[in-house]
Motif scaffolding. Structure first.
Motif, PDB file in Angstrom:
ATOM      1  N   PHE A 102      85.431 -31.299  32.088  1.00 40.40           N
ATOM      2  CA  PHE A 102      86.870 -31.031  32.105  1.00 40.40           C
ATOM      3  C   PHE A 102      87.596 -31.990  31.151  1.00 40.40           C
ATOM      4  N   ARG A 103      88.791 -31.586  30.696  1.00 41.00           N
ATOM      5  CA  ARG A 103      89.598 -32.459  29.823  1.00 41.00           C
ATOM      6  C   ARG A 103      91.071 -32.271  30.171  1.00 41.00           C
ATOM      7  N   LEU A 104      91.739 -33.393  30.416  1.00 40.05           N
ATOM      8  CA  LEU A 104      93.182 -33.376  30.696  1.00 40.05           C
ATOM      9  C   LEU A 104      93.940 -33.488  29.381  1.00 40.05           C
ATOM     10  N   VAL A 105      94.898 -32.582  29.163  1.00 38.76           N
ATOM     11  CA  VAL A 105      95.686 -32.623  27.930  1.00 38.76           C
ATOM     12  C   VAL A 105      97.169 -32.516  28.264  1.00 38.76           C
ATOM     13  N   GLN A 106      97.966 -33.015  27.350  1.00 36.86           N
ATOM     14  CA  GLN A 106      99.413 -32.816  27.445  1.00 36.86           C
ATOM     15  C   GLN A 106      99.804 -31.876  26.328  1.00 36.86           C
ATOM     16  N   THR A 107     100.607 -30.873  26.658  1.00 36.17           N
ATOM     17  CA  THR A 107     100.982 -29.877  25.653  1.00 36.17           C
ATOM     18  C   THR A 107     102.476 -29.617  25.765  1.00 36.17           C
ATOM     19  N   PRO A 108     103.120 -29.347  24.650  1.00 31.39           N
ATOM     20  CA  PRO A 108     104.557 -29.046  24.709  1.00 31.39           C
ATOM     21  C   PRO A 108     104.792 -27.677  25.345  1.00 31.39           C
ATOM     22  N   LEU A 109     105.911 -27.546  26.054  1.00 26.57           N
ATOM     23  CA  LEU A 109     106.283 -26.257  26.641  1.00 26.57           C
ATOM     24  C   LEU A 109     107.152 -25.500  25.649  1.00 26.57           C
ATOM     25  N   ALA A 110     106.720 -24.320  25.274  1.00 23.82           N
ATOM     26  CA  ALA A 110     107.499 -23.496  24.339  1.00 23.82           C
ATOM     27  C   ALA A 110     108.661 -22.846  25.090  1.00 23.82           C
ATOM     28  N   PRO A 111     109.737 -22.518  24.391  1.00 27.28           N
ATOM     29  CA  PRO A 111     110.828 -21.793  25.061  1.00 27.28           C
ATOM     30  C   PRO A 111     110.320 -20.445  25.559  1.00 27.28           C
ATOM     31  N   LEU A 112     110.910 -19.953  26.687  1.00 32.81           N
ATOM     32  CA  LEU A 112     110.478 -18.665  27.238  1.00 32.81           C
ATOM     33  C   LEU A 112     110.850 -17.522  26.311  1.00 32.81           C
ATOM     34  N   ALA A 113     109.994 -16.546  26.250  1.00 27.38           N
ATOM     35  CA  ALA A 113     110.313 -15.288  25.579  1.00 27.38           C
ATOM     36  C   ALA A 113     110.909 -14.331  26.614  1.00 27.38           C
ATOM     37  N   GLN A 114     111.534 -13.277  26.149  1.00 28.27           N
ATOM     38  CA  GLN A 114     112.123 -12.299  27.059  1.00 28.27           C
ATOM     39  C   GLN A 114     111.035 -11.741  27.984  1.00 28.27           C
ATOM     40  N   GLY A 115     111.322 -11.648  29.285  1.00 28.71           N
ATOM     41  CA  GLY A 115     110.375 -11.112  30.251  1.00 28.71           C
ATOM     42  C   GLY A 115     109.510 -12.177  30.897  1.00 28.71           C
ATOM     43  N   GLN A 116     109.570 -13.395  30.373  1.00 31.64           N
ATOM     44  CA  GLN A 116     108.697 -14.445  30.911  1.00 31.64           C
ATOM     45  C   GLN A 116     109.363 -15.227  32.048  1.00 31.64           C
ATOM     46  N   VAL A 117     108.469 -15.849  32.824  1.00 31.72           N
ATOM     47  CA  VAL A 117     108.884 -16.663  33.972  1.00 31.72           C
ATOM     48  C   VAL A 117     108.171 -18.008  33.849  1.00 31.72           C
TER      49      VAL A 117
ATOM     50  N   SER B 140     104.388 -17.099  32.567  1.00 29.26           N
ATOM     51  CA  SER B 140     103.769 -15.826  32.954  1.00 29.26           C
ATOM     52  C   SER B 140     104.704 -14.688  32.615  1.00 29.26           C
ATOM     53  N   ASP B 141     104.165 -13.487  32.460  1.00 32.52           N
ATOM     54  CA  ASP B 141     105.016 -12.302  32.338  1.00 32.52           C
ATOM     55  C   ASP B 141     105.402 -11.756  33.715  1.00 32.52           C
ATOM     56  N   GLY B 142     104.999 -12.462  34.735  1.00 33.37           N
ATOM     57  CA  GLY B 142     105.375 -12.076  36.096  1.00 33.37           C
ATOM     58  C   GLY B 142     104.377 -11.171  36.785  1.00 33.37           C
ATOM     59  N   SER B 143     103.436 -10.632  36.027  1.00 34.14           N
ATOM     60  CA  SER B 143     102.530  -9.630  36.633  1.00 34.14           C
ATOM     61  C   SER B 143     101.610 -10.239  37.679  1.00 34.14           C
ATOM     62  N   ASP B 144     101.362 -11.545  37.623  1.00 31.94           N
ATOM     63  CA  ASP B 144     100.474 -12.184  38.613  1.00 31.94           C
ATOM     64  C   ASP B 144     101.260 -12.812  39.769  1.00 31.94           C
ATOM     65  N   LEU B 145     102.572 -12.738  39.719  1.00 36.88           N
ATOM     66  CA  LEU B 145     103.391 -13.488  40.680  1.00 36.88           C
ATOM     67  C   LEU B 145     103.884 -12.612  41.831  1.00 36.88           C
ATOM     68  N   HIS B 146     103.909 -13.214  43.020  1.00 31.08           N
ATOM     69  CA  HIS B 146     104.498 -12.566  44.189  1.00 31.08           C
ATOM     70  C   HIS B 146     105.434 -13.557  44.856  1.00 31.08           C
ATOM     71  N   VAL B 147     106.659 -13.114  45.133  1.00 31.13           N
ATOM     72  CA  VAL B 147     107.611 -13.964  45.854  1.00 31.13           C
ATOM     73  C   VAL B 147     107.179 -14.010  47.321  1.00 31.13           C
ATOM     74  N   VAL B 148     107.199 -15.201  47.903  1.00 32.45           N
ATOM     75  CA  VAL B 148     106.788 -15.339  49.305  1.00 32.45           C
ATOM     76  C   VAL B 148     107.894 -16.009  50.102  1.00 32.45           C
ATOM     77  N   ASP B 149     107.829 -15.783  51.401  1.00 36.73           N
ATOM     78  CA  ASP B 149     108.822 -16.295  52.333  1.00 36.73           C
ATOM     79  C   ASP B 149     108.244 -17.526  53.028  1.00 36.73           C
ATOM     80  N   THR B 150     108.873 -18.666  52.814  1.00 36.26           N
ATOM     81  CA  THR B 150     108.335 -19.903  53.394  1.00 36.26           C
ATOM     82  C   THR B 150     109.088 -20.330  54.651  1.00 36.26           C
ATOM     83  N   THR B 151     109.807 -19.399  55.243  1.00 30.95           N
ATOM     84  CA  THR B 151     110.550 -19.733  56.469  1.00 30.95           C
ATOM     85  C   THR B 151     109.603 -20.136  57.598  1.00 30.95           C
TER      86      THR B 151
END
Lengths: 332, 332
Positions: free
Chosen positions: A23-38, A105-116
């Protein structure tokens, strides 16, 4: 706004046992989001045995993970920025964010969950992939009837702990196999199994025989090797084996099945499965599991490593059974 | 009226391979029939691999055959005397008459059969237990779809020959595994399989690979051991294995499954079965198989030994694959 991400990449493929050098730990810059991204700030990273298989460059049910890419992995966290109308900042989500602090992400792998009523981390355990894995193998393959005996290996783990508790709910005798007296005590006293066999102590087959006086009708296999050979010899006629994992062989050791004749003479069913291929059951399974956790009718335990940089060590420890319950990394 | 019967008894249990010394031919007087009994002159005796398992004194799906009793076995013949209203002299019947010239029965094992279009001997082969075994494993376990590849071991035998022909009818690529060039030629040229691999020639795995360019979706196993290991390595994802016999291990040799991980990584189904436990399918299966034989749409071959006294030698030869097609004994 944070500009830097921390990530763990697959640096090389293991030869034999995996090590931190893979394994290798790296630091990478975060690019600005494109339309549709989360963009999600991952709070919890799930460590799971299947990841070991992906590290190899061999034919399996999934393509090998490419070198120099972020290690695959389930995550739960919070949306921090969204250019996707389905998500807004503050949403709690589960997804496949990988071994990194921020996932884009483009959101396709994400699900909103309820943490109540269900903690965010539990969506990676009993109310996530491990829970659904247990639910599917038990209900759709083993399909236990009240009064039958169900055995599960890695019984104190994220999957095994759910298997046994669901089997008890179904009116079965639930017997675990786990490594060490502490885990076995937990399996019986806190999870409510009828018995637990410590594979590190005494004679596995004799101890399993004593714990399963009426034989074994259903077996949920996470380990393989000696444990599978011992349990196979206890199977009753028309028994069912849900084959979920064979962690004993993940480093390439031979783990032959010594007496396959038993599959015939006992007319056994064996079914290998991968829960991600059975998405049709997820809504029902998650609904049942979430209800049980919210009502505190499903016990579970977590091993938490702190900080992304500790993920490799925690992962390697899990492969050796050093975790106790679901192995998570808290991304501080 | 004949007063003497000739019978072959199980004289001793094999240690390792079975031998002629494990059998004993005796002559015994025939007692007068009691009310409700039927006497059958057996014309054909079926020799089947399962009999080898019964000779051992070990846990299996059936109780061991007791020593000094008539060897169990399927038979077809003719009623010669009846004090049972369901049968009359001259009826052609199949039953479990055992290794003897005359069987006396309460009729519960007997079925009257029609020999107008189907020969009496065929009721011990394609229109009997071997045929139904093939039918069940193929249709109820493998459940092949058109275009899939189905492999069967012992392909020229009583069961395997039917498996492949039914698989062809279902639109599959049918590939046999058999021992020797003659048997392989027969499997392809007379039974109509697409290919046949000679396990005694060349490299089994490489030859099987060449014969199954799209992998294997369904496997009907009669042999086990090296043949199972080779075929397992060719299985496609979601493949089904009907486990019918493992003749390679019947003498007690270890026949380990080398890479059980494949069951998981390919998400395979394995189901061991014994056709006598699925009597619900027999009427449908026998009706279909009888129709195919009557219309000469199902080819089969018989190896016939003449005379009861030659049954042990024929049986031992069959266990070594020296028969060619269904092994029968004609009781002269």
């Amino acid at each position: 706004m944070v500009q830097t991400n921390r990530q763990i990449l697959l640096a090389s493929r293991p030869e034999g046992a995996a090590s931190v050098d893979n394994f290798r730990l790296v630091q990478t810059p975060l690019a600005p989001l494109a339309q549709g991204q989360v963009r999600v700030r991952n709070h919890w990273l799930s460590l799971d045995p299947y990841m070991r298989g992906r590290m190899n460059d061999s034919k399996s049910y999934a393509a090998p993970q490419p070198l120099d890419t972020v290690m695959i992995g389930g995550t739960s966290g919070e949306v921090v920025e969204s250019l996707n109308p389905k998500f807004k900042a503050g949403d709690k989500v589960v997804g496949m964010g990988g071994w990194q602090e921020y996932a884009t992400s483009d959101g396709s792998d994400l699900h909103v969950v309820d943490t109540t009523h269900v903690p965010l981390a539990a969506y990676l355990g009993p109310v996530g992939m491990p829970g659904v894995t247990a639910w599917y193998g038990l209900n759709r393959i083993i399909a236990p009837k009240a009064g039958e005996t169900v055995v599960v290996s890695a019984a104190s783990g994220a999957v095994g702990s759910v298997v046994g508790q669901l089997a008890k709910s179904a009116g079965c005798r639930a017997v675990g196999i786990a490594g060490g007296a502490d885990k076995c005590r937990y399996v019986v006293e806190e999870l409510g199994f009828d018995a637990c066999v410590d594979y590190k102590a005494g004679n596995l087959y004799q101890d399993l025989k004593a714990a399963t006086p009426d034989g074994v009708d259903g077996y949920f296999e996470n380990v393989g090797g000696d444990i599978l050979n011992a349990t196979l010899a206890r199977m009753n006629a028309f028994g069912r084996i849900a084959l979920c994992g064979m962690i004993a062989g993940y480093d390439g050791e031979p783990i032959p099945l010594k007496h396959p004749q038993l599959l015939l003479t006992q007319r056994l069913l064996v079914q290998g499965f991968i829960v991600s291929e059975h998405i049709d059951v997820w809504p029902q399974a998650l609904s049942e599991l979430g209800g049980l956790v919210a009502k505190k009718q499903l016990a579970y335990r977590e091993s938490v490593a702190e900080g992304l940089e500790n993920a490799p060590t925690a992962f390697l420890g899990m492969l050796k059974g050093q975790n106790f319950g679901k192995q998570l990394v808290k991304l501080i």
